[in-house]
Design a protein around this motif. Structure first.
Motif, PDB file in Angstrom:
ATOM      1  N   LEU A   8       0.843  -1.193   0.000  1.00  0.00           N
ATOM      2  CA  LEU A   8       0.000   0.000   0.000  1.00  0.00           C
ATOM      3  C   LEU A   8       0.880   1.245   0.000  1.00  0.00           C
ATOM      4  O   LEU A   8       1.849   1.319   0.745  1.00  0.00           O
ATOM      5  CB  LEU A   8      -0.909  -0.018   1.229  1.00  0.00           C
ATOM      6  N   ASN A   9       0.536   2.200  -0.838  1.00  0.00           N
ATOM      7  CA  ASN A   9       1.291   3.454  -0.914  1.00  0.00           C
ATOM      8  C   ASN A   9       0.324   4.630  -1.047  1.00  0.00           C
ATOM      9  O   ASN A   9       0.338   5.346  -2.035  1.00  0.00           O
ATOM     10  CB  ASN A   9       2.303   3.421  -2.076  1.00  0.00           C
ATOM     11  N   PHE A  10      -0.527   4.780  -0.025  1.00  0.00           N
ATOM     12  CA  PHE A  10      -1.475   5.886  -0.038  1.00  0.00           C
ATOM     13  C   PHE A  10      -0.733   7.205   0.161  1.00  0.00           C
ATOM     14  O   PHE A  10       0.260   7.267   0.885  1.00  0.00           O
ATOM     15  CB  PHE A  10      -2.522   5.702   1.068  1.00  0.00           C
ATOM     16  N   PRO A  11      -1.225   8.277  -0.473  1.00  0.00           N
ATOM     17  CA  PRO A  11      -0.533   9.570  -0.355  1.00  0.00           C
ATOM     18  C   PRO A  11      -0.743  10.213   1.013  1.00  0.00           C
ATOM     19  O   PRO A  11      -1.690   9.887   1.742  1.00  0.00           O
ATOM     20  CB  PRO A  11      -1.201  10.414  -1.451  1.00  0.00           C
ATOM     21  N   LYS A  12       0.141  11.124   1.331  1.00  0.00           N
ATOM     22  CA  LYS A  12      -0.005  11.907   2.562  1.00  0.00           C
ATOM     23  C   LYS A  12      -1.339  12.649   2.502  1.00  0.00           C
ATOM     24  O   LYS A  12      -1.726  13.150   1.464  1.00  0.00           O
ATOM     25  CB  LYS A  12       1.157  12.900   2.660  1.00  0.00           C
ATOM     26  N   GLY A  13      -2.030  12.692   3.620  1.00  0.00           N
ATOM     27  CA  GLY A  13      -3.330  13.365   3.657  1.00  0.00           C
ATOM     28  C   GLY A  13      -4.486  12.488   3.217  1.00  0.00           C
ATOM     29  O   GLY A  13      -5.634  12.938   3.183  1.00  0.00           O
ATOM     30  N   PHE A  14      -4.217  11.218   2.887  1.00  0.00           N
ATOM     31  CA  PHE A  14      -5.280  10.304   2.448  1.00  0.00           C
ATOM     32  C   PHE A  14      -6.323  10.149   3.543  1.00  0.00           C
ATOM     33  O   PHE A  14      -6.007   9.901   4.689  1.00  0.00           O
ATOM     34  CB  PHE A  14      -4.680   8.940   2.108  1.00  0.00           C
ATOM     35  N   LYS A  15      -7.598  10.316   3.143  1.00  0.00           N
ATOM     36  CA  LYS A  15      -8.696  10.189   4.099  1.00  0.00           C
ATOM     37  C   LYS A  15      -9.892   9.539   3.403  1.00  0.00           C
ATOM     38  O   LYS A  15     -10.246   9.897   2.295  1.00  0.00           O
ATOM     39  CB  LYS A  15      -9.129  11.554   4.625  1.00  0.00           C
ATOM     40  N   THR A  16     -10.481   8.568   4.077  1.00  0.00           N
ATOM     41  CA  THR A  16     -11.747   7.996   3.633  1.00  0.00           C
ATOM     42  C   THR A  16     -12.467   7.457   4.856  1.00  0.00           C
ATOM     43  O   THR A  16     -11.821   7.037   5.821  1.00  0.00           O
ATOM     44  CB  THR A  16     -11.550   6.890   2.569  1.00  0.00           C
ATOM     45  N   ASP A  17     -13.788   7.481   4.836  1.00  0.00           N
ATOM     46  CA  ASP A  17     -14.559   6.924   5.948  1.00  0.00           C
ATOM     47  C   ASP A  17     -14.538   5.396   5.917  1.00  0.00           C
ATOM     48  O   ASP A  17     -14.547   4.744   6.955  1.00  0.00           O
ATOM     49  CB  ASP A  17     -16.004   7.414   5.906  1.00  0.00           C
ATOM     50  N   GLU A  18     -14.542   4.825   4.690  1.00  0.00           N
ATOM     51  CA  GLU A  18     -14.517   3.371   4.545  1.00  0.00           C
ATOM     52  C   GLU A  18     -13.557   2.996   3.435  1.00  0.00           C
ATOM     53  O   GLU A  18     -13.682   3.478   2.310  1.00  0.00           O
ATOM     54  CB  GLU A  18     -15.903   2.823   4.206  1.00  0.00           C
ATOM     55  N   LEU A  19     -12.625   2.109   3.750  1.00  0.00           N
ATOM     56  CA  LEU A  19     -11.631   1.638   2.793  1.00  0.00           C
ATOM     57  C   LEU A  19     -11.790   0.132   2.635  1.00  0.00           C
ATOM     58  O   LEU A  19     -11.545  -0.632   3.562  1.00  0.00           O
ATOM     59  CB  LEU A  19     -10.227   1.983   3.295  1.00  0.00           C
ATOM     60  N   LEU A  20     -12.221  -0.289   1.455  1.00  0.00           N
ATOM     61  CA  LEU A  20     -12.443  -1.702   1.177  1.00  0.00           C
ATOM     62  C   LEU A  20     -11.271  -2.238   0.364  1.00  0.00           C
ATOM     63  O   LEU A  20     -11.055  -1.817  -0.776  1.00  0.00           O
ATOM     64  CB  LEU A  20     -13.744  -1.901   0.390  1.00  0.00           C
ATOM     65  N   LEU A  21     -10.520  -3.159   0.985  1.00  0.00           N
ATOM     66  CA  LEU A  21      -9.344  -3.763   0.352  1.00  0.00           C
ATOM     67  C   LEU A  21      -9.463  -5.288   0.326  1.00  0.00           C
ATOM     68  O   LEU A  21      -8.470  -5.991   0.242  1.00  0.00           O
ATOM     69  CB  LEU A  21      -8.078  -3.350   1.112  1.00  0.00           C
ATOM     70  N   ASN A  22     -10.668  -5.791   0.394  1.00  0.00           N
ATOM     71  CA  ASN A  22     -10.891  -7.233   0.431  1.00  0.00           C
ATOM     72  C   ASN A  22     -10.355  -7.913  -0.840  1.00  0.00           C
ATOM     73  O   ASN A  22     -10.321  -7.307  -1.904  1.00  0.00           O
ATOM     74  CB  ASN A  22     -12.386  -7.539   0.566  1.00  0.00           C
TER      75      ASN A  22
END
Length: 196
Positions: A101-115
């Motif tokens: 995983l390489n999410f950017p700085k400041g990444f925001k989400t209420d729900e993250l689905l990585l199934n």
């Protein structure tokens, strides 16, 4: 090469505006569900409430908007998160080929689905992430048995996993911290990791 209007017409996109840099502002919810795409066909600057790219063959998130309320990239061939939206309410990246995983700085989400990916570690998630996270059917799910994104920081800080090795003592300590009463299944963990 097709101009941007021809591309938008090809995908039946209506109610849009085109910026000077060639990016597109969309004004309605839009689906590219099962369009046989191998990439996002144009750069999206502003998006509607819902954007759906599910069930394609997309390998890159380049062209994604920076923000979108609900966005689906499920059932593709994404293995890298470069270009991923930075802000969303729901982001679905389930059923892809993600390993790291390489999410950017400041990444925001209420729900993250990585199934249904092949994720072994949670490094690459910003330390201030506090949304819900769903990791079913990933190697990491054998160790990280919570949906609370706030627990990711503690998990990563304890350095429980390194080079596909699980430090059992640290994993037990993590479970105590988050008050996780689910038993540690050593046989399940051994399918993916060496236990030290």
């Amino acid at each position: 090469m097709k101009n941007i209007e021809e591309v938008l017409d090809q995908y039946n996109v209506v109610d849009y505006s085109i910026n000077n840099d060639g990016s597109v502002n969309l004004t309605k919810d839009i689906t590219f569900f099962k369009k046989n795409l191998d990439k996002i066909p144009f750069k999206i600057s502003i998006s509607p409430r819902v954007l759906d790219f599910s069930f394609n063959n997309i390998t890159s998130l380049e062209g994604s908007p920076k923000e979108c309320n609900v966005i689906f990239y499920a059932m593709n061939n994404i293995s890298d998160l470069t270009g991923v939206p930075v802000v969303s309410k729901l982001l679905s990246l389930s059923n892809n080929k993600l390993e790291k995983l390489n999410f950017p700085k400041g990444f925001k989400t209420d729900e993250l689905l990585l199934n249904h990916n092949n994720i072994y570690e949670l490094t690459g998630i910003p330390s201030d992430f506090n949304g819900k996270i769903f990791l079913n059917q990933n190697p990491i799910a054998t160790c990280f048995k919570t949906n609370d994104g706030k627990d990711v920081y503690a998990f990563n800080s304890l350095k429980i996993i390194k080079d596909k090795k699980v430090n059992l003592k640290r994993l037990k300590y993590f479970n105590d911290i988050i008050k996780n009463d689910k038993p540690i299944d050593l046989e399940e963990i051994k399918k993916y990791y060496e236990i030290i």
